[in-house]
Design an enzyme around this catalytic site. Structure first.
Site, mmCIF file in Angstrom:
data_model
loop_
_atom_site.group_PDB
_atom_site.id
_atom_site.type_symbol
_atom_site.label_atom_id
_atom_site.label_comp_id
_atom_site.label_asym_id
_atom_site.label_seq_id
_atom_site.Cartn_x
_atom_site.Cartn_y
_atom_site.Cartn_z
ATOM 1 N N ASP A 90 0.822 -1.207 0.000
ATOM 2 C CA ASP A 90 0.000 0.000 0.000
ATOM 3 C C ASP A 90 0.859 1.261 0.000
ATOM 4 O O ASP A 90 2.017 1.240 0.422
ATOM 5 C CB ASP A 90 -0.881 0.054 1.252
ATOM 6 C CG ASP A 90 -2.075 -0.873 1.173
ATOM 7 O OD1 ASP A 90 -2.145 -1.688 0.230
ATOM 8 O OD2 ASP A 90 -2.932 -0.802 2.076
ATOM 9 N N HIS A 104 -6.012 2.576 -4.096
ATOM 10 C CA HIS A 104 -6.022 2.845 -2.651
ATOM 11 C C HIS A 104 -6.694 4.180 -2.340
ATOM 12 O O HIS A 104 -6.652 4.661 -1.217
ATOM 13 C CB HIS A 104 -4.579 2.850 -2.128
ATOM 14 C CG HIS A 104 -4.459 2.663 -0.646
ATOM 15 N ND1 HIS A 104 -5.332 1.901 0.106
ATOM 16 C CD2 HIS A 104 -3.540 3.149 0.246
ATOM 17 C CE1 HIS A 104 -4.964 1.918 1.372
ATOM 18 N NE2 HIS A 104 -3.897 2.668 1.496
ATOM 19 N N HIS A 155 3.840 -2.199 3.241
ATOM 20 C CA HIS A 155 3.884 -0.844 2.683
ATOM 21 C C HIS A 155 5.223 -0.616 1.988
ATOM 22 O O HIS A 155 6.279 -0.905 2.563
ATOM 23 C CB HIS A 155 3.692 0.197 3.783
ATOM 24 C CG HIS A 155 2.346 0.130 4.432
ATOM 25 N ND1 HIS A 155 2.041 -0.804 5.399
ATOM 26 C CD2 HIS A 155 1.211 0.869 4.235
ATOM 27 C CE1 HIS A 155 0.771 -0.648 5.785
ATOM 28 N NE2 HIS A 155 0.253 0.363 5.089
#
Length: 242
Positions: free
Chosen positions: A53, A104, A199
């Protein structure tokens, strides 16, 4: 009469707020995995979906791409519109390397505080930008913080997106995270058929947190392979839509 109308209006507001926020209960991971396996990202028992992400980030994402290439692993990158807008070329590099790109949102803001129109516009704007990278129309949407709302679900239906959360995460955004803690946290709940959240950017995380994630990644890959689990993007982990 005035008091009754005021009471009814207040009850209506409460009911509306509850309806708006009800899907947010899916942010509770154990219940999500048990009751909503599709939303959680549960797939075939021999596979694990690897997802990242908050990118793309020119300071960190290229290093993740290089490491994934070294290990011959493909992943799904949930891209933020605000980050992608700054470096479309890097977004195209992700696609060219064989990875899957997903949505996202445009801003990394909790949807609980956003109305249906603002939510739809945020998701649509990001979807359009991600869709222009050359990887085809994006299939997946993951809300910031994993918090869904009724407005987000309706927007996804209209925009042809499928919400997808995760079954295991590394809590790698924390300042206290270490490569050891990331590996331990992921593997404490990861089983075959799971989806991992990591991430590749620290744009919404502790400064430099991506370095610890990058250091942990080879160990997570080795852990999965030692258990004969095939790592890949969500598109390989889920059945193709008709």
């Amino acid at each position: 009469m005035r008091r009754a109308l005021t009471t009814l209006a207040a009850a209506g507001l409460v009911a509306g707020a509850a309806a708006h926020a009800l899907p947010a209960v899916t942010a509770f991971a154990p219940g999500r995995r048990a009751l909503l396996p599709g939303l959680a990202g549960t797939g075939p028992a021999e596979r694990v979906a690897l997802t990242f992400d908050d990118g793309p980030d020119p300071a960190s994402t290229p290093l993740f791409l290089r490491m994934l290439a070294d290990y011959d692993v493909r992943a799904t990158f949930f891209l933020l519109g605000t980050m992608l807008e700054q470096d479309l070329g890097l977004g195209r590099e992700i696609v060219a390397a064989g990875h899957e790109v997903a949505v996202h949102g445009w801003y990394h803001r909790c949807l609980l505080w956003r109305g249906p129109r603002a939510t739809h516009d945020d998701i649509a704007r990001a979807r359009d930008l991600v869709g222009g990278l050359g990887g085809g129309a994006p299939r997946w949407y993951r809300p910031p913080y994993g918090v869904l709302t009724t407005g987000a679900l309706l927007a996804c239906r209209r925009l042809g997106l499928e919400p997808k959360l995760w079954t295991a995460w590394g809590r790698d955004w924390r300042a206290a995270a270490t490569p050891d803690s990331i590996v331990a946290t992921v593997t404490s709940t990861l089983v075959g058929g799971g989806t991992v959240l990591l991430h590749d950017s620290d744009c919404t995380s502790a400064a430099g947190s991506w370095k610890r994630t990058l250091d942990a990644l080879p160990r997570l890959i080795d852990w999965s392979r030692a258990r004969n689990l095939r790592l890949g993007p969500l598109g390989d982990h889920e059945p193709v839509r008709p």
